[in-house]
Design an enzyme around this catalytic site. Structure first.
Site, PDB file in Angstrom:
ATOM      1  N   GLU A 190       0.837  -1.282   0.048  1.00 49.14           N
ATOM      2  CA  GLU A 190       0.078   0.187  -0.159  1.00 49.14           C
ATOM      3  C   GLU A 190       0.941   1.206  -0.048  1.00 49.14           C
ATOM      4  OE1 GLU A 190      -3.539   2.174   2.509  1.00 49.14           O
ATOM      5  OE2 GLU A 190      -2.575   0.374   3.472  1.00 49.14           O
ATOM      6  N   LYS A 227      -2.583  -2.269  -2.929  1.00 43.01           N
ATOM      7  CA  LYS A 227      -3.741  -1.413  -2.328  1.00 43.01           C
ATOM      8  C   LYS A 227      -3.349   0.197  -2.681  1.00 43.01           C
ATOM      9  CE  LYS A 227      -6.631   0.067   1.550  1.00 43.01           C
ATOM     10  NZ  LYS A 227      -7.104  -0.571   2.946  1.00 43.01           N
TER      11      LYS A 227
END
Length: 308
Positions: A190, A227
């Site tokens: 992420e 992500k």
């Protein structure tokens, strides 16, 4: 004993295969329930629990666990729309109806559990915030695997289109991802691009290219998830979603409202939601159970429709 161990190992392998299939093909989104020490006070404030309502970290975490439990127990929070959920490390020791939370999610709800592993962010340098060191990561990963966790999530932040900083962030993310893969888990990488960035579109394009470069360095059979912030350019991350080393690309809401995040997600049909604030928007402790369930069901419905 060896016979029983063999059965347990086969059951674990079958469970992991089922979880992987759900994450790869499930028509739903991943709920982010991983509020940590830094983000919990803000999450609780939005939930209607002010800092005067608790007097210690223990009481604060107890409040946020009750919020998580209320969400998880709602009928609308099920595998038909929610295929996975990300948990804070402290949550591993919590229970719902006599079961550890990760076990409850999978065995009772059919929702794949993930674990947030990062320990927060360093100060900004070269336009980014790297992850802080994660002491004891190996033991945490081993424990997570034993508890039925499918994968992990680690977050860093990009504030501007700085080539040196973005390369450093992506490099650090993939270094940690390899440790996660070595423990038999699937990492969610992420590198969030701040929605407040003045060079957001440029940063996103450079981030995509850096990730593609790192993906080529993974071994055959290794898979990661990504992500990413909802991009300014629709479809920007399609090439990542199609990459053979990427199991799935999910989107963070990044401070957008539920409606804004869902509208942007609907423009990116190869991304699935992994929302936190957008999931819990409008939910308060003061609501009756019926009001809470209705509001959560509405949010889940919006996010699900945008995801599929």
């Amino acid at each position: 004993m060896r016979w029983q161990t063999g059965i347990n190992e086969r059951e674990s392998d079958m469970s992991k295969a089922s979880q992987r299939e759900q994450i790869e093909t499930g028509a739903g989104f991943i709920a982010a329930l991983d509020q940590s020490g830094g983000s919990t006070p803000k999450a609780l404030a939005l939930y209607g629990v002010g800092d005067s309502d608790y007097s210690s970290d223990e009481e604060m975490f107890a409040e946020v666990q009750r919020m998580r439990e209320r969400i998880i127990l709602c009928d609308a929070f099920n595998r038909d729309k929610v295929i996975g959920a990300i948990l804070f490390e402290r949550t591993l020791d919590e229970e719902i109806e006599g079961r550890k939370v990760a076990d409850y999610l999978w065995s009772q709800k059919g929702i794949v559990p993930f674990l947030k592993t990062d320990k927060g962010l360093e100060d900004t340098a070269d336009g980014v915030q790297m992850m802080k060191p994660v002491p004891g990561l190996g033991s945490t990963l081993a424990r997570a695997a034993e508890m039925g966790i499918f994968g992990t999530k680690a977050r860093s932040v990009i504030h501007e289109c700085n080539a040196v900083g973005i390369a450093a962030v992506v490099g650090q993310q993939f270094d940690e991802a390899r440790k996660v893969l070595g423990a038999g888990l699937v990492p969610i990488i992420e590198p969030e691009v701040s929605i407040k960035s003045q060079t957001k579109a440029e940063a996103e394009a450079r981030l995509r290219d850096e990730i593609l470069s790192q993906l080529e360095e993974l071994d055959a059979g290794q898979e990661v998830m990504l992500k990413l912030t909802l991009p300014d350019e629709a479809g920007l991350y399609d090439e990542l979603a199609d990459h053979p080393r990427v199991l799935r690309v999910v989107a963070l809401s990044g401070g957008y409202s539920t409606d804004e995040a869902c509208a942007l997600l609907a423009r990116n049909d190869k991304m699935t939601a992994s929302f936190s604030r957008a999931l819990t928007e409008g939910l308060t402790k003061q609501m009756s159970d019926a009001e809470f369930a209705e509001a959560l069901s509405t949010n889940i419905g919006k996010i699900h429709r945008a995801s599929v």
